[in-house]
Scaffold this motif. Structure first.
Motif, short mmCIF file in Angstrom:
data_model
loop_
_atom_site.label_atom_id
_atom_site.label_comp_id
_atom_site.label_asym_id
_atom_site.label_seq_id
_atom_site.Cartn_x
_atom_site.Cartn_y
_atom_site.Cartn_z
N VAL A 51 -5.88 3.70 -11.43
CA VAL A 51 -6.61 4.91 -11.02
C VAL A 51 -7.66 5.26 -12.08
N TYR A 100 2.27 1.69 -3.47
CA TYR A 100 1.17 2.04 -4.39
C TYR A 100 0.77 3.50 -4.20
N TRP A 101 0.60 3.90 -2.97
CA TRP A 101 0.19 5.28 -2.69
C TRP A 101 1.27 6.27 -3.12
N ALA A 102 2.53 5.92 -2.94
CA ALA A 102 3.61 6.81 -3.34
C ALA A 102 3.61 7.04 -4.85
N ALA A 157 -0.26 0.61 -11.53
CA ALA A 157 -0.83 1.43 -10.46
C ALA A 157 -1.50 2.67 -11.03
N PHE A 206 0.82 -1.20 0.00
CA PHE A 206 0.00 0.00 0.00
C PHE A 206 0.85 1.25 0.00
N ALA A 207 1.94 1.24 0.76
CA ALA A 207 2.80 2.43 0.82
C ALA A 207 3.41 2.74 -0.54
N VAL A 244 0.85 6.60 -7.04
CA VAL A 244 -0.37 7.25 -7.54
C VAL A 244 -0.55 8.66 -6.99
N SER A 245 0.17 9.00 -5.93
CA SER A 245 0.03 10.34 -5.35
C SER A 245 1.26 11.22 -5.59
#
Length: 274
Positions: free
Chosen positions: A248, A44-46, A244, A41-42, A48-49
């Motif tokens: 989105v 993935y979030w890094a 990833a 998750f970390a 996509v964000s």
């Protein structure tokens, strides 16, 4: 007495359909989800964000909204003209509506870039007013609108053709103006079709690639769309990052379609009640 099947060969046809859907639709989507899920998750979030990804979301969504709003107005007007009026060249215009479906998107992108470049037919004219289209977000909207307008025209047009003229005649006999008849009689009947066309048009805009990359300029944080960013990650062999970023778009499309289906169902219930 042997019970007759409504559709002969249904088990075979259903089996072929399910296999086709599994291979063509479910398998690629499943592979995309699996590849994206392989990230923590970390991570993935890094991905996509990241600032570049967020900027691409903003460019893609705002451009898609602008193109869809344009298609809503122009597509509805075009469908109305094709159904309600008879004039020379009508069949030709009706056939040209499907041109974005038949034309390769790369060819469309090259043609639009040629037309809207600063020395192109349209671009040179617009530059006199200080309007630049090619290599700007406006160019992205133009490409999106061109490739997605058939969805609105082709969903609204059959409904307009099937409308009962007696409804409008009754409204006119009661003293209704043209504007009030359209707003109170015709528009509610067209609402489900309009919602379907808008959702399909917006989804096409989100996923458009070939027609955009030639006219956009593809500058990070300014004219870079999300699908191009995913393609860049693929070229860098960063498959997890590409999956990833693509996920989105996939989630956005699914959410948008779900909301649209809900609105369509409510519009249909309202139409039936009234």
């Amino acid at each position: 007495m042997t019970r007759r099947r409504v559709l002969p060969g249904l088990p075979l046809a259903l089996g072929i359909t399910l296999v086709y859907v599994s291979i063509i639709v479910a398998l690629p989507l499943g592979a995309l989800v699996f590849k994206a899920a392989s990230l923590g998750f970390a991570d993935y979030w890094a991905i996509v964000s990241s600032p570049r990804a967020v900027a691409s979301y903003r460019v893609t969504v705002l451009s898609a909204l602008g193109a869809t709003l344009f298609n809503l107005v122009f597509g509805l007007a075009l469908a109305w003209v094709l159904v309600r009026y008879r004039f020379p060249g009508r069949r030709l215009i009706d056939a040209l509506v499907d041109l974005p479906f038949a034309l390769p998107t790369a060819v469309a992108g090259i043609a639009l870039t040629t037309l809207f470049a600063h020395n192109g037919w349209f671009g040179s004219f617009l530059s006199n007013f200080g309007i630049k289209v090619a290599y700007t977000p406006l160019g992205i909207m133009v490409a999106m609108a061109f490739t997605s307008i058939p969805f609105i025209v082709r969903t609204v047009q059959p409904v307009l053709e099937d409308l009962d003229p007696a409804l409008e005649e009754a409204a006119q006999s009661l003293g209704g103006s043209d504007a009030s008849i359209f707003r109170r009689v015709i528009l509610p009947l067209l609402t489900p079709a309009i919602l379907a066309g808008v959702s399909l048009s917006f989804a096409r805009c989100l996923g458009e690639f070939g027609a955009i990359i030639f006219i956009a300029g593809n500058q990070p944080h300014e004219t870079e769309i999300t699908s191009l960013l995913a393609f860049i990650r693929l070229e860098e062999y960063d498959y997890q990052a590409a999956a990833a970023i693509a996920s989105v778009l996939l989630i956005t499309a699914f959410v948008m379609l779900a909301v649209t289906n809900l609105l369509q169902a409510r519009a249909l219930r309202y139409t039936v009640k009234n």
